[in-house]
Design a protein around this motif. Structure first.
Motif, PDB file in Angstrom:
ATOM      1  N   ASP A   1       0.821  -1.220   0.000  1.00  0.00           N
ATOM      2  CA  ASP A   1       0.000   0.000   0.000  1.00  0.00           C
ATOM      3  C   ASP A   1       0.854   1.269   0.000  1.00  0.00           C
ATOM      4  O   ASP A   1       0.339   2.376   0.163  1.00  0.00           O
ATOM      5  N   GLY A   2       2.167   1.105  -0.166  1.00  0.00           N
ATOM      6  CA  GLY A   2       3.066   2.251  -0.221  1.00  0.00           C
ATOM      7  C   GLY A   2       3.714   2.607   1.102  1.00  0.00           C
ATOM      8  O   GLY A   2       4.626   3.442   1.144  1.00  0.00           O
ATOM      9  N   THR A   3       3.270   1.979   2.192  1.00  0.00           N
ATOM     10  CA  THR A   3       3.878   2.233   3.504  1.00  0.00           C
ATOM     11  C   THR A   3       5.337   1.778   3.506  1.00  0.00           C
ATOM     12  O   THR A   3       5.664   0.720   2.975  1.00  0.00           O
ATOM     13  N   ARG A   4       6.206   2.588   4.095  1.00  0.00           N
ATOM     14  CA  ARG A   4       7.618   2.227   4.229  1.00  0.00           C
ATOM     15  C   ARG A   4       7.923   1.948   5.699  1.00  0.00           C
ATOM     16  O   ARG A   4       7.640   2.774   6.559  1.00  0.00           O
ATOM     17  N   VAL A   5       8.476   0.784   5.954  1.00  0.00           N
ATOM     18  CA  VAL A   5       8.878   0.409   7.317  1.00  0.00           C
ATOM     19  C   VAL A   5      10.398   0.460   7.359  1.00  0.00           C
ATOM     20  O   VAL A   5      11.086  -0.353   6.725  1.00  0.00           O
ATOM     21  N   ALA A   6      10.919   1.438   8.080  1.00  0.00           N
ATOM     22  CA  ALA A   6      12.372   1.619   8.139  1.00  0.00           C
ATOM     23  C   ALA A   6      13.022   0.439   8.853  1.00  0.00           C
ATOM     24  O   ALA A   6      12.686   0.134  10.001  1.00  0.00           O
TER      25      ALA A   6
END
Length: 314
Positions: free
Chosen positions: A223-228
Motif C-alpha cells: 500500500d506504499g507504507t515504508r517500514v524503516a
C-alpha cells in the motif's frame, strides 16, 4: 600446482570450510587427496567469517587462501574453478568426472558442496543478500546489534525464531507476507517480547548506497507504507547441487543429505559434511564436520590397507 594423478584415496567435492578441513585431516594422515573447488562460495558476499576461533572477521577468500596454503606441505592436490559433473561407481571405488571430460578414480568421495540458496524474486533482495540480509545471527548479529531488524517469516517456525532474535536486537518487526495465520497465543508471546507483526505484503526492498556498497533502508509494502529497517533476516529455500542430486543419495524430509555416525551417506564410500547435511549452517560448524568426516574416512582406509597388507607411500 602439481600434475594431478589419475588415482586418489579421496576426492573432495567442495572447497569451503568443510572440504578444506577434511583435506587437512586426510593429508596429515598420508592419504592421496584431490580437492575440487567449483569457485562459487555461498558466503562470497559476506565481509567476514565470524564465530570461528582464531579466524573471527577473516574475509572468506582470505580464509580459503590461508587454508589452501596450509595444505601444501601435505601433498593435497587442489583444482580451483573446477566443477565435478558426475560421480560413478567403479568396482569398489568411484570415478569422479570433471567438467571438460577428465576423470579421476578414487576409493572414497566426500561431498562438501554446501547448498544453493533460492533467492526470492523480490526487488532489491539479491542486491542486499549477504550485506543487509542474513540467515544466521551468530554469523552476523554482533555487527548489527541493536539496529532496527526485520524478519521475513513465511513459515510457522520462524515465529519462534523471531523471539530468539531479540537476544541481539529488541527493535524487531516480523513480516509474514500475509502467508501465516498467527494464533492468538503466538501473537501474545510476540507482543510480550516487544516484537511487532506486519502482515501486509512487501512490494520491494529500498536500498541506499554508500562507501561499503548497498544497504537496506526500508521495506516498502503493497500500500506504499515504508517500514524503516536496516537489517533483514530470512531463510530462503535451499536445494542440493546438481552433482548431489544426480548421485541419488538419500535426503531427509527437509532436503538435507542423510548421514550416519560415520558421516557416510546412503551410498557406501560416499561421505558428506557441512551445510548440505544440516540447517545448522556456519563456517565453524562445517569445518568441524569436515574434520570428523576426514577422520572417519581415514580410519576406514587404514583398516582396509591393514587387511590388505598395504602401506602408505613415502
Amino acid at each position: 600446482m602439481r600434475t594431478v594423478p589419475e588415482q586418489k584415496d579421496v576426492v573432495i567435492i567442495g572447497g569451503g570450510p568443510a572440504g578444506l578441513s577434511a583435506a587437512l585431516m586426510l593429508g596429515r594422515a598420508r592419504k592421496q587427496v584431490l580437492l575440487c573447488d567449483g569457485g562459487s562460495p555461498r558466503n562470497s558476499a559476506a565481509e567476514g567469517i565470524h564465530g570461528f576461533v582464531t579466524r573471527d572477521g577473516t574475509p572468506p577468500q582470505e580464509f580459503r587462501r590461508i587454508a589452501r596454503e596450509q595444505l601444501a606441505p601435505y601433498g593435497v592436490d587442489i583444482l580451483l574453478d573446477t566443477r565435478v559433473t558426475a560421480v560413478e561407481r567403479l568396482g569398489a571405488g568411484f570415478r569422479v568426472v570433471l567438467a571438460g571430460g577428465r576423470s579421476v578414480e578414487c576409493r572414497r568421495v566426500l561431498l562438501a558442496t554446501g547448498m544453493i540458496d533460492e533467492l526470492p524474486d523480490l526487488p532489491g533482495y539479491r542486491e542486499l543478500w549477504g550485506r543487509s540480509i542474513f540467515q544466521c545471527p551468530y554469523c552476523h548479529g554482533w555487527e548489527v546489534k541493536d539496529r532496527p531488524w526485520g524478519l521475513l517469516a513465511t513459515a510457522a517456525p520462524a515465529l519462534d525464531f523471531a523471539l530468539f532474535l531479540t537476544g541481539w536486537s529488541r527493535d524487531l518487526v516480523v513480516f509474514t507476507q500475509g502467508l501465516l495465520d498467527v494464533p492468538a497465543e503466538q501473537r501474545q508471546r510476540l507482543e510480550r517480547a516487544g516484537v511487532r507483526l506486519e502482515t501486509r505484503k512487501i512490494l520491494r526492498l529500498a536500498a541506499g548506497h554508500g562507501a561499503h556498497g548497498a544497504h537496506l533502508e526500508a521495506l516498502e509494502l503493497e500500500d506504499g507504507t515504508r517500514v524503516a529497517r536496516e537489517v533483514l533476516f530470512a531463510h530462503p529455500p535451499q536445494r542440493q547441487t546438481e552433482v548431489v542430486q544426480r548421485l541419488g543419495v538419500a535426503l531427509d524430509e527437509q532436503g538435507f543429505v542423510r548421514i550416519n555416525e560415520h558421516l557416510e551417506t546412503s551410498l557406501p564410500g560416499v561421505h558428506a559434511a557441512g551445510d548440505l547435511t544440516t540447517r545448522i549452517q556456519g563456517a565453524s560448524m562445517a569445518a568441524g564436520a569436515g574434520a570428523m568426516a576426514g577422520a572417519m574416512m581415514n580410519h576406514a582406509l587404514n583398516m582396509e590397507n591393514a587387511a590388505a597388507g598395504l602401506w602408505p607411500e613415502s
